[in-house]
Design a protein around this motif. Structure first.
Motif, short mmCIF file in Angstrom:
data_model
loop_
_atom_site.label_atom_id
_atom_site.label_comp_id
_atom_site.label_asym_id
_atom_site.label_seq_id
_atom_site.Cartn_x
_atom_site.Cartn_y
_atom_site.Cartn_z
N VAL A 384 0.86 -1.19 0.00
CA VAL A 384 0.00 0.00 0.00
C VAL A 384 0.89 1.24 0.00
O VAL A 384 1.96 1.25 0.63
CB VAL A 384 -0.92 0.02 1.24
N GLY A 385 0.42 2.28 -0.69
CA GLY A 385 1.07 3.57 -0.54
C GLY A 385 1.71 4.12 -1.81
O GLY A 385 2.36 3.38 -2.56
N GLU A 386 1.52 5.40 -2.00
CA GLU A 386 2.11 6.06 -3.16
C GLU A 386 3.63 5.94 -3.19
O GLU A 386 4.24 5.84 -4.26
CB GLU A 386 1.71 7.53 -3.17
N ASN A 387 4.25 5.95 -2.02
CA ASN A 387 5.71 5.89 -1.99
C ASN A 387 6.26 4.56 -2.47
O ASN A 387 7.46 4.42 -2.66
CB ASN A 387 6.22 6.19 -0.59
N ALA A 388 5.39 3.58 -2.70
CA ALA A 388 5.83 2.31 -3.27
C ALA A 388 5.99 2.40 -4.77
O ALA A 388 6.64 1.54 -5.39
CB ALA A 388 4.84 1.20 -2.92
N ILE A 389 5.42 3.44 -5.39
CA ILE A 389 5.46 3.56 -6.86
C ILE A 389 6.01 4.90 -7.32
O ILE A 389 5.98 5.20 -8.51
CB ILE A 389 4.06 3.33 -7.47
N LYS A 390 6.50 5.72 -6.41
CA LYS A 390 6.99 7.05 -6.77
C LYS A 390 8.51 7.08 -6.81
O LYS A 390 9.18 6.64 -5.88
CB LYS A 390 6.49 8.10 -5.76
N MET A 391 9.06 7.63 -7.90
CA MET A 391 10.51 7.79 -8.00
C MET A 391 10.96 8.88 -7.04
O MET A 391 10.50 10.02 -7.12
CB MET A 391 10.91 8.16 -9.43
N MET A 392 11.87 8.55 -6.16
CA MET A 392 12.37 9.51 -5.19
C MET A 392 13.69 10.15 -5.63
O MET A 392 14.26 10.95 -4.91
CB MET A 392 12.55 8.85 -3.83
N THR A 393 14.16 9.79 -6.82
CA THR A 393 15.35 10.45 -7.36
C THR A 393 14.98 11.70 -8.13
O THR A 393 15.85 12.48 -8.52
CB THR A 393 16.13 9.50 -8.28
N VAL A 394 13.69 11.89 -8.39
CA VAL A 394 13.20 13.02 -9.18
C VAL A 394 12.57 14.04 -8.24
O VAL A 394 11.69 13.71 -7.45
CB VAL A 394 12.17 12.57 -10.23
N VAL A 531 8.13 -1.44 12.15
CA VAL A 531 8.38 -0.15 11.52
C VAL A 531 9.82 -0.12 11.03
O VAL A 531 10.75 -0.46 11.76
CB VAL A 531 8.14 1.02 12.49
N VAL A 532 9.98 0.28 9.77
CA VAL A 532 11.30 0.35 9.12
C VAL A 532 11.50 1.76 8.59
O VAL A 532 10.60 2.34 7.97
CB VAL A 532 11.40 -0.66 7.96
N GLN A 533 12.68 2.33 8.83
CA GLN A 533 13.03 3.61 8.22
C GLN A 533 13.78 3.34 6.93
O GLN A 533 14.89 2.83 6.93
CB GLN A 533 13.88 4.46 9.17
N GLY A 534 13.13 3.68 5.80
CA GLY A 534 13.67 3.33 4.49
C GLY A 534 14.44 4.43 3.79
O GLY A 534 15.01 4.19 2.73
N TRP A 535 14.44 5.67 4.32
CA TRP A 535 15.20 6.79 3.76
C TRP A 535 14.84 7.05 2.29
O TRP A 535 13.86 6.54 1.77
CB TRP A 535 16.71 6.56 3.90
N PHE A 536 15.67 7.83 1.60
CA PHE A 536 15.69 7.94 0.14
C PHE A 536 16.96 7.22 -0.29
O PHE A 536 18.06 7.74 -0.12
CB PHE A 536 15.72 9.41 -0.30
N VAL A 537 16.81 6.03 -0.82
CA VAL A 537 18.00 5.18 -1.00
C VAL A 537 18.42 4.99 -2.45
O VAL A 537 19.28 4.17 -2.74
CB VAL A 537 17.82 3.82 -0.30
N GLY A 538 17.84 5.75 -3.37
CA GLY A 538 18.42 5.83 -4.70
C GLY A 538 18.04 4.73 -5.66
O GLY A 538 16.95 4.13 -5.58
N SER A 539 18.96 4.43 -6.56
CA SER A 539 18.67 3.53 -7.69
C SER A 539 18.24 2.14 -7.26
O SER A 539 17.42 1.50 -7.92
CB SER A 539 19.91 3.42 -8.59
N GLU A 540 18.78 1.65 -6.17
CA GLU A 540 18.51 0.27 -5.75
C GLU A 540 17.48 0.21 -4.63
O GLU A 540 17.43 -0.77 -3.88
CB GLU A 540 19.82 -0.38 -5.29
N ALA A 541 16.62 1.22 -4.53
CA ALA A 541 15.69 1.32 -3.41
C ALA A 541 14.85 0.06 -3.23
O ALA A 541 14.79 -0.51 -2.14
CB ALA A 541 14.77 2.54 -3.60
#
Length: 741
Positions: A384-394, A531-541
């Motif tokens: 669930v969640g938009e952050n599962a499908i959103k590019m965080m490098t952009v 609960v996991v802190q996933g950060w912005f982890v780039g290409s290999e997220a």
């Protein structure tokens, strides 16, 4: 020009003694560097000197073409090499060879608590920059995490000056080992985004030196950084890109910095201050350096024609100019004129491996009730969640990248759990923007359904799933984790709290993965088992997060900042000291750092507060036991070092890593001091049943405070206590010792 440059390099390659004798000194690599600098300086015209100290395009400044010095190219950012833009516009240049590997944001790097990862990071980024022809990377950032509302906290290395110092040094060393200059930013006190050009920081000398300067000092005195970027804000009513105290007195005099001070883009505001107060290289765009005026206006910069006119009118000699040019020439010889540079690589397998490893080591397991993680072969998974499908490098400002690939969390989970049925529900809508600065997102985020409809859909699907994995948090949009704006609230945006509460009621096996560079409020924490802190982890997220959830990687990240239950636990907010007060003319905001040295855990310790998650906190899929702490001596003098040793055992059934943390407490002092302060740490990797002896060494500086009356560091004789453990709130091993006169 091209033929001339080739001819000069051919001359350099000639090895006969006769040819060497006719080489100009500035081109002769056998000559001492400073002599080559002086020789080149003596050959330059006034116009050439003025040219090299200001930009000629968005990201480049000119070399000295007549003498064979190539143009100098910089690029954002600290997390990957930004795509090229047009010469005088922010629009993408439309190239096909400027994609990159996105490395994790620096909060994730700091969360590894592993300096080896910082070295790997710098080397990998340097190789990408080399391939792209960049001589300077505009990073890393080491400003202190003062408040979780800071818009650019994700670009920095947390709240603690010692942790940031230990992580920034190998990053710079790795980057510059490739012949690419670091440009450590933003110097200094850059803790606001919303009115970053107007904030005048009011702070004690002690807080400045103990909290906000140590990482910059380490970058200069230990790593030998070749570049420093001034900050937008003001200190003592002077903009920091031409600030006499910060640049002339502290940076160049006290720390003996021999590199180049670069302005942030548009950070210069006054020609005479720029001349006298330590700025060496002015960058920006448009006439005012940032936002307005004619295009191709670089000759109008403060350090361009206005400076030249002052020299021609006799108001200034060339003394200051020559000093700036010396620094630029030194930088050229270290980068563009360095014929010993290695070759660069772009998007190589080794860079993706580095990005993945750093991400995996930085991901933090915050909570794991019922040992819900790692997941035990679930048959039906709901993501669930938009952050599962959103590019965080952009997006996010200058950290935005054009990546060759970015594995999204949903794809990573589907690839890892191929035997399971993986479904998806949007859950919430945060950002439907389809592109940023010419880079398009990988999936369409367009959505018209209401929050109620999205939550209802997610709940119905959750009832049928074995486990629900919700990807929430922030998203690098305006007012989230983003340059130019600070967050407006500590709570999660986009009705995520409602979604989480509803999912927790529908399915007890709920894993919440927070994607952000900042802490967030979690009023529902008691209802969510993992609960996991996933950060912005780039290409290999996606791969990195999935590998942790599945247990292929045992999480070992530790928080680089205190995770508050609410803003009232943060000193800056408890004292109503953020974001400051406008002056009557509404031109400047005075922001007093009333909390002083009490930032992060220093504040919660002082106030005896229990945060949501402590600084240094991070769980594992195995267990560790610390033995008895011992010291190599009980009495220490000012010129000695003291080493503490403690056995660490992996008492669980899987291999894992633990970070042993050493804090120092001054039991009696003439000044108010924190309850404890981090002064050493070491990450240790252990097999099941394995024990290792971990040694942690301190010196006099670890016992010192900055004495404002004397303007120097002081270590007072007396009793100190070493506290050792695995988080700032878990320090079971203790040992007292004396500092003798």
């Amino acid at each position: 020009m091209k033929k001339l440059t080739i001819a000069l390099w051919s001359l350099l390659a000639t090895t006969s003694l006769q040819a060497q004798e006719v080489l100009p000194v500035y081109l002769d690599e056998s000559q001492p560097l400073e002599q080559r600098i002086e020789d080149a300086l003596s050959r330059m015209t006034l116009d050439e000197k003025i040219a090299v100290i200001h930009a000629q395009s968005k990201f480049s400044s000119p070399g000295v073409k007549r003498l064979g010095f190539p143009d100098f190219w910089t690029d954002d950012g600290p997390h990957g090499v930004r795509p090229d833009v047009l010469w005088d516009e922010w629009v993408q240049a439309g190239q096909s060879n400027d994609s990159c590997v996105a490395f994790p944001a620096l909060t994730c790097l700091a969360a590894t608590w592993n300096p080896q990862m910082a070295r790997l990071y710098g080397e990998s980024l340097g190789e990408e920059a080399l391939y792209r022809g960049k001589a300077m990377i505009l990073g890393p950032g080491v400003n202190i995490y003062r408040t979780p509302l800071g818009g650019r906290n994700f670009e920095y290395m947390g709240e603690d000056p010692w942790l940031a110092s230990r992580m920034v040094v190998p990053y710079i060393q790795g980057l510059q080992s490739k012949g690419v200059s670091a440009c450590v930013k933003h110097y200094a006190l850059n803790n606001d985004e919303e009115f970053r050009h107007q904030v005048n920081v009011v702070i004690s000398d002690r807080a400045l030196h103990e909290i906000y300067l140590p990482a910059f000092k380490a970058a200069v005195t230990e790593a030998g950084t070749w570049g420093i970027m001034g900050a937008y804000n003001l200190y003592k009513n002077q903009h920091n890109c031409h600030n006499d105290i910060l640049l002339n007195q502290i940076l160049k005099r006290d720390w003996q910095f021999d590199g180049v001070v670069v302005s942030d883009w548009g950070g210069c505001h006054n020609t005479e201050e720029a001349i006298t107060n330590g700025l060496d290289l002015e960058f920006g765009s448009w006439t005012d350096g940032l936002t307005m005026g004619a295009t191709n206006a670089y000759d109008s910069y403060y350090l361009a024609l206005p400076y030249k006119r002052l020299i021609q009118e006799g108001k200034f000699s060339t003394k200051e100019l020559d000093e700036k040019v010396r620094r630029l020439l030194r930088l050229f010889y270290r980068t563009t004129m360095n014929r010993q540079k290695p070759y660069g690589f772009l998007c190589s397998e080794s860079h993706y491996e580095a990005a993945l490893k750093i991400a995996q080591e930085g991901i933090v397991l915050l909570k794991n009730d019922r040992s819900l993680l790692p997941l035990q072969q679930p048959k039906r998974i709901l993501v669930v969640g938009e952050n599962a499908i959103k590019m965080m490098t952009v997006g996010g400002g200058s950290s935005s990248l054009k990546v060759q690939k970015e594995i999204l969390p949903l794809d990573g989970i589907r690839d890892r759990f191929k035997g399971a049925e993986v479904d998806f529900a949007r859950g919430y809508v945060g950002d439907t923007v389809q592109s940023y600065n010419g880079v398009t997102v990988g999936r369409s985020l367009y959505e018209t359904r209401s929050a109620d409809v999205l939550i209802a859909e997610a709940v119905e699907k959750a009832k049928k799933a074995d486990v629900v994995i919700l990807f929430g948090g922030l998203n690098k949009s305006n007012y989230q984790d983003c340059e130019g704006h600070d967050r407006q609230q500590y709570g999660l945006p986009y009705a995520q709290d409602r979604l989480i509460e509803a999912l927790a009621s529908a399915n007890s096996n709920l894993v919440y993965v927070n994607i952000s560079g900042n802490g967030v409020a979690m009023p529902w924490l008691s209802k969510v088992p993992a609960v996991v802190q996933g950060w912005f982890v780039g290409s290999e997220a996606g791969e990195a997060i999935a590998s942790v959830l599945a247990g292929d990687v045992n999480p070992s990240g530790k928080l680089p900042f205190t995770w508050y239950t609410g803003l009232e636990q943060c000193g800056a907010h408890a004292l109503n000291a953020f974001p400051g007060v406008w002056r009557e003319d509404h031109q400047i905001i005075d922001e007093e750092y009333k909390e002083g040295i009490y930032v992060g855990y220093r504040w919660t310790d002082k106030q005896k507060l229990k945060p949501l998650f402590a600084f240094g906190h991070g769980l594992s899929y195995t267990t560790f036991k610390l033995g008895k702490l011992s010291a190599d001596k009980q009495q220490m003098t000012a010129n000695e070092k003291l080493t503490f040793t403690i056995p660490v055992t992996n008492t669980g059934s899987v291999a894992g890593a633990e970070t042993v943390q050493l804090y120092i407490s001054d039991k009696k002092s003439s000044v108010d001091r924190p309850v404890k302060e981090l002064k050493a740490f070491q990450k240790v990797f252990l097999q099941p049943g394995e024990t290792q002896q971990v040694s942690l060494t301190i010196d006099r500086q670890a016992l010192s405070f900055y004495d404002e009356t004397r303007g120097e560091w002081v270590a007072e004789p007396g009793v100190f206590e070493a506290l050792v453990g695995t988080a700032s709130d878990n320090l079971p091993a203790r040992c007292s010792f004396n500092l003798n006169k």
